[in-house]
Design a protein around this motif. Structure first.
Motif, PDB file in Angstrom:
ATOM      1  N   CYS A   1       4.156   2.610   4.770  1.00  0.00           N
ATOM      2  CA  CYS A   1       3.271   3.078   6.429  1.00  0.00           C
ATOM      3  C   CYS A   1       1.866   2.908   5.539  1.00  0.00           C
ATOM      4  O   CYS A   1       1.640   2.329   4.727  1.00  0.00           O
ATOM      5  CB  CYS A   1       3.391   3.907   6.570  1.00  0.00           C
ATOM      6  SG  CYS A   1       5.709   4.654   7.308  1.00  0.00           S
ATOM      7  N   GLN A   2       1.442   2.531   6.522  1.00  0.00           N
ATOM      8  CA  GLN A   2      -0.140   2.320   6.489  1.00  0.00           C
ATOM      9  C   GLN A   2      -1.399   3.690   6.422  1.00  0.00           C
ATOM     10  O   GLN A   2      -0.653   4.667   7.197  1.00  0.00           O
ATOM     11  CB  GLN A   2      -0.860   1.218   7.314  1.00  0.00           C
ATOM     12  CG  GLN A   2      -0.673   0.249   7.829  1.00  0.00           C
ATOM     13  CD  GLN A   2      -1.050  -0.444   7.164  1.00  0.00           C
ATOM     14  OE1 GLN A   2      -2.204  -0.311   5.882  1.00  0.00           O
ATOM     15  NE2 GLN A   2      -0.425  -1.067   5.908  1.00  0.00           N
ATOM     16  N   ARG A   3      -1.762   4.015   5.218  1.00  0.00           N
ATOM     17  CA  ARG A   3      -2.205   5.699   5.346  1.00  0.00           C
ATOM     18  C   ARG A   3      -2.947   5.795   6.892  1.00  0.00           C
ATOM     19  O   ARG A   3      -3.530   5.201   7.442  1.00  0.00           O
ATOM     20  CB  ARG A   3      -3.718   5.737   4.321  1.00  0.00           C
ATOM     21  CG  ARG A   3      -4.644   4.832   4.786  1.00  0.00           C
ATOM     22  CD  ARG A   3      -5.482   4.751   3.199  1.00  0.00           C
ATOM     23  NE  ARG A   3      -5.561   4.135   2.479  1.00  0.00           N
ATOM     24  CZ  ARG A   3      -5.728   4.158   0.905  1.00  0.00           C
ATOM     25  NH1 ARG A   3      -6.657   5.391   0.758  1.00  0.00           N
ATOM     26  NH2 ARG A   3      -5.212   3.894  -0.151  1.00  0.00           N
TER      27      ARG A   3
ATOM     28  N   MET B   1      -0.479  10.370   6.657  1.00  0.00           N
ATOM     29  CA  MET B   1      -0.073  10.087   5.161  1.00  0.00           C
ATOM     30  C   MET B   1      -1.364   9.418   4.303  1.00  0.00           C
ATOM     31  O   MET B   1      -2.176   9.289   5.065  1.00  0.00           O
ATOM     32  CB  MET B   1       0.934   8.972   5.252  1.00  0.00           C
ATOM     33  CG  MET B   1       2.192   9.522   5.731  1.00  0.00           C
ATOM     34  SD  MET B   1       3.436   8.374   5.738  1.00  0.00           S
ATOM     35  CE  MET B   1       3.329   7.380   7.261  1.00  0.00           C
TER      36      MET B   1
ATOM     37  N   SER C   1       3.892   8.655  -1.164  1.00  0.00           N
ATOM     38  CA  SER C   1       4.863   8.371  -1.174  1.00  0.00           C
ATOM     39  C   SER C   1       5.572   8.783  -2.101  1.00  0.00           C
ATOM     40  O   SER C   1       5.248   9.617  -3.326  1.00  0.00           O
ATOM     41  CB  SER C   1       4.246   7.094  -2.253  1.00  0.00           C
ATOM     42  OG  SER C   1       3.343   6.474  -1.494  1.00  0.00           O
TER      43      SER C   1
ATOM     44  N   VAL D   1       3.921   4.814   1.325  1.00  0.00           N
ATOM     45  CA  VAL D   1       2.058   4.499   1.382  1.00  0.00           C
ATOM     46  C   VAL D   1       1.289   3.627   0.793  1.00  0.00           C
ATOM     47  O   VAL D   1       0.793   3.693   0.093  1.00  0.00           O
ATOM     48  CB  VAL D   1       1.667   6.374   1.736  1.00  0.00           C
ATOM     49  CG1 VAL D   1       0.474   6.463   2.768  1.00  0.00           C
ATOM     50  CG2 VAL D   1       2.663   6.868   2.089  1.00  0.00           C
TER      51      VAL D   1
END
Lengths: 113, 115
Positions: B13-15, B83, B88, B114
């Motif tokens: 996932c992207q931050r 996130m 992570s 992440v």
């Protein structure tokens, strides 16, 4: 893939030898204890449990010892095999309380062929 | 014992985004818990998921960051919000089952990265 137990203490044993993994638990009110095995990429796998009214319990090749006086738990694995290589966690809970299962810090077991 | 289906098994996932993890149990259970396992570490309890009410969070975990739902006795979700790479981890669902005796079952976990 990511390794479980990368930074945990490691116990290295020769295949066929017996292994002893120790755990100090924190809550004197805990009345149920479990040992888990975790391999990389997997969730914890139940090995054996013991309740506080016992001080020893045996399973297949495994024995758990409980010393409530010093809040100490140990897992003995007889005739350790390469398939036993994994990270081992002890966990404690209070049956009549919240049922929360609290994990110890873990030990990585490495079996040398 | 109960059987748990946890989804997704992994995600990147992207931050700044959020991810919702689902935990489905094959039978009604009283207690459901969410754990986090950071790289190379043990499992840390995030919260107890309470059916029909707000979850009970452990010290260091807050609802705004880890909102939890439990609409019934067989299902719960954990959301990891806003996130950052520090999130992570592996996130695991666990349940207490009772069949005369009692025990714990864990899901296979969600491996979150992440970036």
């Amino acid at each position: 893939g990511e390794s479980v137990g990368l930074h945990l203490p490691t116990l290295s044993v020769q295949e066929g030898d017996n292994s002893i993994i120790n755990c100090a638990y924190s809550n004197s009110a805990s009345d149920y204890f479990i040992w888990y095995k975790q391999e990389s990429g997997k969730g914890p796998q139940f090995i054996i449990d013991i309740r506080s009214n016992m001080d020893k319990r045996q399973g297949q090749r495994v024995t758990v010892l409980l010393n409530k006086t010093v809040k100490h738990l140990s897992l003995q694995i007889a005739a350790t095999q390469p398939g036993d290589s994994a990270v081992y966690f002890c966990a404690e809970s209070t049956f009549r309380g919240s049922y929360k299962l609290i994990f110890g810090s873990g030990t990585r077991l490495l079996v040398r062929p | 014992s109960a059987v748990i289906s946890q989804k997704p098994s992994r995600d990147i996932c992207q931050r700044g985004t959020s991810l919702t993890i689902q935990c489905q149990v094959d039978s009604q259970v009283t207690m459901m818990f969410w754990y986090r396992q950071q790289p190379g570490q043990s499992l840390t309890l995030i919260a107890t998921a309470n059916q029909g009410s707000e979850a009970t969070y452990e010290s260091g975990f807050v609802i705004d960051k880890f909102p939890i739902s439990r609409p019934n006795l067989t299902f719960s979700t954990l959301t990891v919000s806003n996130m950052s790479p520090e999130d992570s981890s592996i996130y695991l669902c666990s349940v207490v089952w009772e069949r005369g005796n009692y025990g714990y079952t864990f899901g296979s976990g969600t491996r979150l990265t992440v970036v």
